[in-house]
Design an enzyme around this catalytic site. Structure first.
Site, PDB file in Angstrom:
ATOM      1  N   GLU A 143       0.514  -3.481   4.029  1.00 50.45           N
ATOM      2  CA  GLU A 143       0.530  -2.039   4.264  1.00 50.45           C
ATOM      3  C   GLU A 143       1.371  -1.656   5.476  1.00 50.45           C
ATOM      4  O   GLU A 143       2.126  -0.672   5.453  1.00 50.45           O
ATOM      5  CB  GLU A 143      -0.900  -1.520   4.441  1.00 50.45           C
ATOM      6  N   HIS A 171     -14.045   0.854  -0.217  1.00 52.99           N
ATOM      7  CA  HIS A 171     -13.234   1.541  -1.216  1.00 52.99           C
ATOM      8  C   HIS A 171     -13.652   3.000  -1.340  1.00 52.99           C
ATOM      9  O   HIS A 171     -13.260   3.670  -2.301  1.00 52.99           O
ATOM     10  CB  HIS A 171     -13.363   0.876  -2.591  1.00 52.99           C
TER      11      HIS A 171
END
Length: 659
Positions: free
Chosen positions: A398, A465
């Site tokens: 990322e 999540h």
């Protein structure tokens, strides 16, 4: 030290001498000025000049270099005006950052340099993005990025090298191995004997050079860069050298054994090269004196100009404006009346597809977004339509991908980076907060990057999540944050975010993907960033919210039919629409600020504080807030529903109305 002039002419050898001498003479002058307290800090590169000078001289003038503290030679070889350089060191208004940052913490596109930030190796991913831009444009160029030996322990080093290798990017990663990371010796930094051995692990060519031998550095970089332009691929170079002074001057070198200092003093890159040129009859004593005198005169004149330059004069309006590249967001209406029913997820996909058609320079990057179409299938079919050059699967990295987005911006591209889940952006936090957010303010380079953030709970996905992490970034000037609640806004705000040349974080709630739909225009349109929407009008209470909170507010209000509530969907969180909120507060006198994020430190706290400060005289009750519990997001559905504020909003509204 052995020099091999090979086929190089005396003029080339002399040019290298002048180039390596200039940063040494500047350094010597700076150390005097430091003792006189006329500059505040200095990171000395004495003993390492051959690396910066030799490598920069070997490149073409329009090829980008990303240097570090001890690379003064990059700036002098690229002919940065010395008076502006010295003004930069003094924090003057005429410096490259207008007094906003120090030393070599700046870039200059005029000289094809992207300077460092204090977080080491954060610019290596930016180098990847610059090289990718050249590759996509079919330009035969390379990019050069420096790393210290200590910086090779940073995650960005590994991510950047891996991406460069996987994508065959023409980047030279040049490690200046000077033996110490500040005071920590290399045997405490890494286990391998030499860093050059790491190249094999990334599947890239790796070369070790004598970093004090300017001819060896110059010749090596010249040769491999010619090869890389024709056959794009990354190369790792380890340049062995030594730092003769402290990490910065106040730290000293007491931790360095004296015999080590004496050994490396004998290998001084300037004096040894000078002696070689005397032996080759390229130099003589009179010419040395003439060259030195000319450089010193140039330095002194530039210093006089820099010292006479004005100090920055603070202007609040200018400071605030310069956080962003100036941009007036046009509201683009749909071209015709063609409409169809689209789910929230379809609207996002529609916006991406239409933006890809409008902006050929738009590049999509993210994990599994190509053939697989992303974990939520938003980019399904994009590879077939736009090709793998523009729809790029990325490794699990990322940080490097966000940094590469900034690098693409340097080359005039737009980047959309998809976080597979908003939670995972924590792995790229430094790039968001310290690099793309501050870039325009520091040196005028915008980050034309949109980061898509699938966010929110309600799907029993657990603590990693399901987080609502928009407040992490709400505190950071230089970013824009949008959070659509409806399919219409999902499409219009994503188009607007891509149009905007500034970094935009686009939050999209996963639970809305397939649960809400609406009749929306088929053609391209935008929703203006920074403008809230009144979902329903009322006089009894104002509910300020966004995202899933809009639907929870509507549900709560329906359960209390005797009231008329004004529900405001912020849509944009940074900057948020103060005017619309203020007008509503004046009308109702009572305000509830609600969001899915945890209550403590959420965006609602800032909005509530602003209302209390600026709308106090219109209030008939305290500003109240509702949000999720101050816990991680639990996995079990029953625990998750208790965590969320959905079923607490009705009681909070009743409490507010009863005040």
């Amino acid at each position: 030290m052995k020099f091999d002039r090979k086929h190089y002419t005396s003029d080339t050898l002399l040019d290298l001498y002048k180039a390596i001498l200039k940063p040494r003479l500047i350094e010597e002058k700076m150390l005097i000025l430091l003792r006189q307290n006329r500059i505040s800090k200095w990171f000395s590169g004495i003993g390492q000049e051959a690396i910066a000078v030799g490598s920069t001289m070997a490149l073409q003038e329009d090829e980008y270099i990303l240097p570090l503290h001890r690379n003064l030679g990059v700036f002098t070889v690229r002919n940065c005006p010395l008076d502006q350089l010295f003004a930069q060191f003094q924090g003057k208004a005429t410096g490259f950052t207008k007094g906003r940052d120090r030393s070599f913490h700046f870039g200059t596109n005029a000289h094809h340099i992207v300077g460092m930030i204090s977080h080491l190796n954060a610019q290596l991913p930016v180098a990847d993005g610059i090289a990718l831009g050249d590759l996509l444009a079919k330009r035969k160029k390379i990019t050069l990025a420096y790393s210290g030996d200590g910086g090779t322990s940073e995650g960005d080093f590994h991510e950047a090298l891996n991406i460069a290798a996987v994508w065959n990017l023409p980047v030279i990663f040049l490690i200046e191995n000077n033996g110490y990371g500040l005071s920590t010796p290399n045997q405490e930094q890494y286990k391998c004997e030499y860093l050059v051995s790491r190249g094999a692990g990334y599947g890239m060519k790796a070369i070790q050079v004598d970093g004090n031998n300017i001819l060896e550095v110059y010749d090596t970089v010249l040769r491999i860069s010619e090869e890389m332009r024709e056959n794009p691929h990354p190369v790792l170079i380890e340049a062995l050298t030594f730092r003769m002074r402290g990490h910065e001057e106040t730290s000293g070198v007491k931790y360095v054994p004296q015999e080590l200092l004496e050994k490396w003093a004998q290998l001084d890159p300037v004096t040894n090269y000078e002696q070689f040129l005397l032996e080759e009859s390229v130099l003589n004593k009179d010419l040395i004196k003439e060259i030195r005198s000319g450089i010193k005169e140039e330095i002194n004149q530039a210093l006089e100009k820099a010292f006479a330059a004005p100090e920055p004069v603070a202007d609040t309006k200018t400071e605030l404006q310069d956080m962003y590249k100036p941009f007036i967001q046009p509201e683009r209406k749909p071209d015709n009346t063609d409409v169809s029913e689209k789910r929230y997820i379809d609207a996002i996909s529609d916006a991406l597809r239409q933006s890809m058609l409008i902006y050929p320079q738009l590049i999509l990057m993210g994990q599994d977004i190509a053939e697989y179409g992303g974990v939520f299938k938003i980019t399904e079919g994009f590879v077939q339509q736009f090709g793998k050059e523009r729809v790029r699967n990325t490794p699990l990295c990322e940080s490097a991908i966000i940094g590469a987005g900034l690098g693409l911006s340097v080359k005039g591209y737009k980047a959309m980076v998809e976080m597979q889940f908003a939670d995972f952006v924590s792995c790229g936090f430094n790039q968001v907060i310290n690099n793309i957010a501050k870039s325009h303010y520091r040196w005028g380079q915008n980050a034309d990057v949109v980061i898509r953030m699938p966010t929110g709970a309600g799907t029993a996905a657990g603590p990693f999540h399901s987080q609502s992490n928009e407040a992490w970034f709400f505190h950071t000037p230089g970013l824009k944050i949008v959070y659509p609640a409806t399919p219409y806004d999902a499409k219009g705000l994503l188009n607007a975010a891509i149009e905007d040349p500034n970094p935009v974080l686009y939050f999209e709630h996963k639970s809305l993907y397939r649960s809400v739909s609406a009749i929306i225009p088929d053609t391209y349109y935008t929703v203006p960033i920074g403008k809230a929407m009144i979902v329903s009008e009322g006089e009894d209470v104002t509910i300020v919210t966004y995202g899933m909170g809009v639907y929870w507010a509507q549900q709560a209000v329906r359960a209390i039919p005797e009231i008329k509530a004004e529900i405001i969907d912020l849509r944009t969180l940074l900057p948020w629409d103060k005017e619309t909120v203020e007008a509503s507060v004046k009308k109702t006198g009572k305000v509830l600020v609600a969001h899915e994020d945890c209550i403590t430190g959420g965006i609602g706290a800032e909005i509530a504080a602003w209302i209390s400060e600026y709308c106090f005289t219109y209030l008939d009750a305290p500003v109240m807030r509702e949000g999720s519990l101050d816990t991680a997001v639990p996995f079990s559905p029953s625990l998750e529903q208790n965590f969320l504020p959905k079923y607490r909003m009705e009681e909070k509204i009743k409490k507010l109305l009863a005040f």
